[in-house]
Design a protein around this motif. Structure first.
Motif, mmCIF file in Angstrom:
data_model
loop_
_atom_site.group_PDB
_atom_site.id
_atom_site.type_symbol
_atom_site.label_atom_id
_atom_site.label_comp_id
_atom_site.label_asym_id
_atom_site.label_seq_id
_atom_site.Cartn_x
_atom_site.Cartn_y
_atom_site.Cartn_z
ATOM 1 N N SER A 183 0.932 -19.294 3.566
ATOM 2 C CA SER A 183 1.242 -18.117 2.760
ATOM 3 C C SER A 183 2.078 -17.118 3.545
ATOM 4 N N GLU A 184 2.934 -16.387 2.851
ATOM 5 C CA GLU A 184 3.748 -15.333 3.459
ATOM 6 C C GLU A 184 2.992 -14.009 3.489
ATOM 7 N N GLU A 185 2.442 -13.617 2.363
ATOM 8 C CA GLU A 185 1.825 -12.290 2.258
ATOM 9 C C GLU A 185 0.328 -12.297 2.534
ATOM 10 N N GLY A 186 -0.355 -13.415 2.259
ATOM 11 C CA GLY A 186 -1.798 -13.452 2.445
ATOM 12 C C GLY A 186 -2.244 -13.065 3.846
ATOM 13 N N PRO A 187 -1.650 -13.627 4.897
ATOM 14 C CA PRO A 187 -2.059 -13.245 6.249
ATOM 15 C C PRO A 187 -1.800 -11.774 6.561
ATOM 16 N N GLN A 188 -0.753 -11.211 5.988
ATOM 17 C CA GLN A 188 -0.487 -9.789 6.204
ATOM 18 C C GLN A 188 -1.547 -8.934 5.506
ATOM 19 N N ALA A 189 -2.030 -9.410 4.373
ATOM 20 C CA ALA A 189 -3.092 -8.689 3.672
ATOM 21 C C ALA A 189 -4.368 -8.660 4.506
ATOM 22 N N ILE A 190 -4.724 -9.808 5.079
ATOM 23 C CA ILE A 190 -5.966 -9.825 5.851
ATOM 24 C C ILE A 190 -5.797 -9.059 7.159
ATOM 25 N N GLY B 168 -4.056 -6.396 7.513
ATOM 26 C CA GLY B 168 -4.222 -4.989 7.130
ATOM 27 C C GLY B 168 -5.680 -4.592 7.031
ATOM 28 N N GLY B 169 -6.495 -5.486 6.477
ATOM 29 C CA GLY B 169 -7.921 -5.186 6.392
ATOM 30 C C GLY B 169 -8.581 -5.124 7.751
ATOM 31 N N TYR B 170 -8.200 -6.043 8.642
ATOM 32 C CA TYR B 170 -8.801 -6.074 9.972
ATOM 33 C C TYR B 170 -8.404 -4.871 10.826
ATOM 34 N N THR B 171 -7.176 -4.368 10.638
ATOM 35 C CA THR B 171 -6.650 -3.361 11.564
ATOM 36 C C THR B 171 -6.398 -1.994 10.954
ATOM 37 N N GLY B 172 -6.241 -1.935 9.618
ATOM 38 C CA GLY B 172 -5.820 -0.684 8.987
ATOM 39 C C GLY B 172 -4.321 -0.472 9.030
ATOM 40 N N VAL B 173 -3.563 -1.467 9.494
ATOM 41 C CA VAL B 173 -2.107 -1.356 9.630
ATOM 42 C C VAL B 173 -1.420 -2.143 8.514
ATOM 43 N N ASP B 174 -0.526 -1.487 7.797
ATOM 44 C CA ASP B 174 0.264 -2.126 6.751
ATOM 45 C C ASP B 174 1.567 -2.618 7.369
ATOM 46 N N LEU B 175 1.672 -3.905 7.586
ATOM 47 C CA LEU B 175 2.856 -4.467 8.246
ATOM 48 C C LEU B 175 4.114 -4.333 7.405
ATOM 49 N N SER B 176 3.965 -4.060 6.120
ATOM 50 C CA SER B 176 5.160 -3.891 5.279
ATOM 51 C C SER B 176 5.870 -2.574 5.547
ATOM 52 N N LYS B 177 5.242 -1.659 6.260
ATOM 53 C CA LYS B 177 5.817 -0.334 6.478
ATOM 54 C C LYS B 177 6.685 -0.239 7.730
ATOM 55 N N GLY B 178 6.752 -1.305 8.507
ATOM 56 C CA GLY B 178 7.582 -1.283 9.706
ATOM 57 C C GLY B 178 8.792 -2.178 9.558
ATOM 58 N N ARG C 124 -4.404 -4.492 -3.672
ATOM 59 C CA ARG C 124 -5.171 -5.731 -3.478
ATOM 60 C C ARG C 124 -4.461 -6.939 -4.080
ATOM 61 N N ASP C 125 -3.244 -6.724 -4.652
ATOM 62 C CA ASP C 125 -2.574 -7.791 -5.392
ATOM 63 C C ASP C 125 -2.316 -9.025 -4.536
ATOM 64 N N ALA C 126 -1.812 -8.839 -3.318
ATOM 65 C CA ALA C 126 -1.503 -9.992 -2.461
ATOM 66 C C ALA C 126 -2.766 -10.773 -2.136
ATOM 67 N N ALA C 127 -3.845 -10.054 -1.898
ATOM 68 C CA ALA C 127 -5.109 -10.718 -1.583
ATOM 69 C C ALA C 127 -5.608 -11.534 -2.770
ATOM 70 N N LEU C 128 -5.465 -11.004 -3.970
ATOM 71 C CA LEU C 128 -5.919 -11.733 -5.147
ATOM 72 C C LEU C 128 -5.022 -12.929 -5.438
ATOM 73 N N ARG C 129 -3.706 -12.739 -5.300
ATOM 74 C CA ARG C 129 -2.802 -13.859 -5.569
ATOM 75 C C ARG C 129 -3.089 -15.035 -4.656
ATOM 76 N N ASP C 130 -3.469 -14.759 -3.407
ATOM 77 C CA ASP C 130 -3.627 -15.841 -2.439
ATOM 78 C C ASP C 130 -5.082 -16.094 -2.064
ATOM 79 N N ILE D 239 -5.046 -2.877 2.060
ATOM 80 C CA ILE D 239 -4.188 -2.031 2.888
ATOM 81 C C ILE D 239 -2.722 -2.441 2.747
ATOM 82 N N TYR D 240 -2.431 -3.722 2.738
ATOM 83 C CA TYR D 240 -1.068 -4.223 2.664
ATOM 84 C C TYR D 240 -0.415 -3.781 1.356
ATOM 85 N N ARG D 241 0.692 -3.073 1.481
ATOM 86 C CA ARG D 241 1.436 -2.501 0.360
ATOM 87 C C ARG D 241 0.576 -1.609 -0.533
ATOM 88 N N GLY D 242 -0.557 -1.147 0.004
ATOM 89 C CA GLY D 242 -1.419 -0.229 -0.743
ATOM 90 C C GLY D 242 -2.037 -0.840 -1.977
#
Length: 466
Positions: A308-315, A317-327, A74-80, A69-72
């Protein structure tokens, strides 16, 4: 007046068969051995450590998709290494069970994507191989990427997933409890009868979501039905847990909110004809333990530097359906109903003590330990905090995550548990028997008669094969 006995604190280790679990970014820590998750020796070492610490169980989480979900992407999730790459947790259990005598195992399997007929056989097999030391964490799954990979155009709606789960439970209860009578397997060489066909029965289930004729493929295992865990904290999830769960896993945010969940689930259990103590409640926990408070604080600072900076935002997004990068950082995050995790969505919105901005939410989810409470301090201080949570909320124990593997767990086993044992609030020896007997006492190998699953036993159905 006799002294009221102190409540025994129970501990599970909270893990996943993946490169990283909820300690985002800490795979980089030089002492972290998480990369060995593909090695059976790693899991045997872990199981033996937990048994040395008299842990009740190893609780194995699982996911069936990527956090994308984060930034549309899976890259952040794979990197971290956000719960990917990941392997099947159930295949680890027989080897760990063979290497231990008492440690139990709770494995996560979703009702949304696993068919009940094959799932029932897998769990019966595990219950046989572990001699009754198996539990099942019943989940409904929440990642859109999982839905797509199981051939669905969209993720099934939140409450509908629980409707499916209700029927799923009916099917597996029929298979586990009602398909084979206790005396079905005879192994009578003189008469040439291994199994008495008259004591093996079809279940003839035909519902909205499943049609399963039966019989169950496996003979009854020590517990028949595995110990039932459930981890949903939404209103629908709590209602499901109150009906079915024997152990409930909840994230903790405050004494007040945890006590509310504990009291409500147990009250609902009573409304379902069960007893309050039929449900054990475990809270998510991470610890940073030092031999002194100063050492613990230095450990915590080191872990924070590696977070991690982006990893927690990725998870998130999965838990909530909300992309924190969009706000924008100063925008207020408002509640929105999604088909992801409703309780995680509510934490910083409807359940929060104040409005949270996107920036504040990002800072919160980036904290070490993720959604779990983190207890930092000397062994004595951590033991004090654990007792305080149990006394103030009514929980039975903790699902303990490990930030650095295996040193975080070794610190608890070697430093904290001896203090709890000296205080008389942690066992010094395992109780005998199956997982259910270890949790609920002697003579509780099977589901209690007041549990809804008991109503599907062959004898409870009035000998009706239909």
């Amino acid at each position: 007046m006799s002294e009221v006995p102190k409540k025994e604190i129970r501990l599970n280790a909270f893990d996943i068969n993946a490169a990283m679990h909820n300690a985002h970014g800490l795979w980089k820590h030089p002492e972290n051995e998480r990369y060995r998750y593909k090695d059976l020796g790693y899991w045997v070492e872990l199981a033996r450590l937990l048994e040395r610490g008299k842990f009740d169980a190893l609780f194995l989480a699982d996911v069936f998709g990527f956090y994308d979900i984060y930034r549309g992407s899976r890259d952040a999730a794979l990197r971290d290494a956000i719960q990917a790459p990941i392997n099947d947790p159930s295949l680890l259990i027989p080897t760990m069970a063979y290497a231990t005598e008492h440690l139990c195992f709770a494995v996560t399997v979703p009702t949304t994507y696993e068919h009940p007929y094959s799932h029932a056989r897998r769990m019966t097999t595990l219950d046989h191989l572990t001699k009754g030391r198996i539990g099942w964490n019943v989940v409904t799954s929440f990642l859109p990427s999982a839905a797509r990979n199981f051939g669905l155009d969209r993720m099934i709606e939140h409450d509908e997933r629980y409707d499916i789960a209700d029927e799923y439970m009916e099917v597996v209860y029929k298979l586990w409890e009602g398909s084979w009578e206790d005396e079905a397997v005879l192994r009578d060489a003189a008469r040439g009868i291994y199994t008495d066909p008259a004591k093996v029965h079809e279940i003839n289930h035909e519902g909205k979501h499943y049609k399963v004729i039966g019989p169950h493929l496996s003979e009854p295992s020590p517990q028949r039905t595995p110990v039932l865990y459930q981890a949903g904290a939404s209103g629908r999830g709590r209602a499901f847990a109150a009906r079915h769960a024997e152990c409930v896993f909840i994230d903790g945010h405050s004494f007040e909110s945890m006590k509310f969940y504990v009291d409500e689930i147990r009250a609902q259990a009573v409304a379902n004809g069960r007893r309050p103590d039929d449900v054990k409640v475990f809270m998510a926990l991470s610890t940073v333990v030092g031999r002194t408070p100063e050492e613990a604080e230095e450990k915590f600072r080191e872990l924070t530097r590696m977070s991690s900076e982006e990893g927690p935002q990725a998870i998130y997004g999965g838990y909530t359906g909300v992309d924190l990068s969009k706000g924008a950082p100063e925008d207020i995050l408002g509640y929105r109903r999604t088909d992801h995790g409703q309780t995680v969505m509510a934490r910083f919105t409807t359940m929060a003590e104040k409005p949270y901005t996107y920036g504040e939410v990002i800072e919160q989810v980036k904290k070490i330990g993720g959604r779990a409470v983190v207890m930092t301090g000397s062994a004595e201080q951590v033991a004090d905090q654990m007792q305080e949570w149990v006394e103030k909320t009514g929980i039975d124990g903790f699902n303990l995550g490990h930030l650095v593997t295996p040193s975080s767990l070794k610190d608890v086993v070697d430093l904290v548990i001896p203090i709890l044992q000296e205080r008389g609030v942690y066992k010094t020896e395992y109780a005998p028997g199956t997982m259910r007997e270890k949790l609920f006492g002697s003579g509780t190998r099977r589901l209690p008669d007041r549990h809804p699953g008991a109503g599907y036993r062959y004898e409870a159905r009035g000998h009706d094969d239909g």
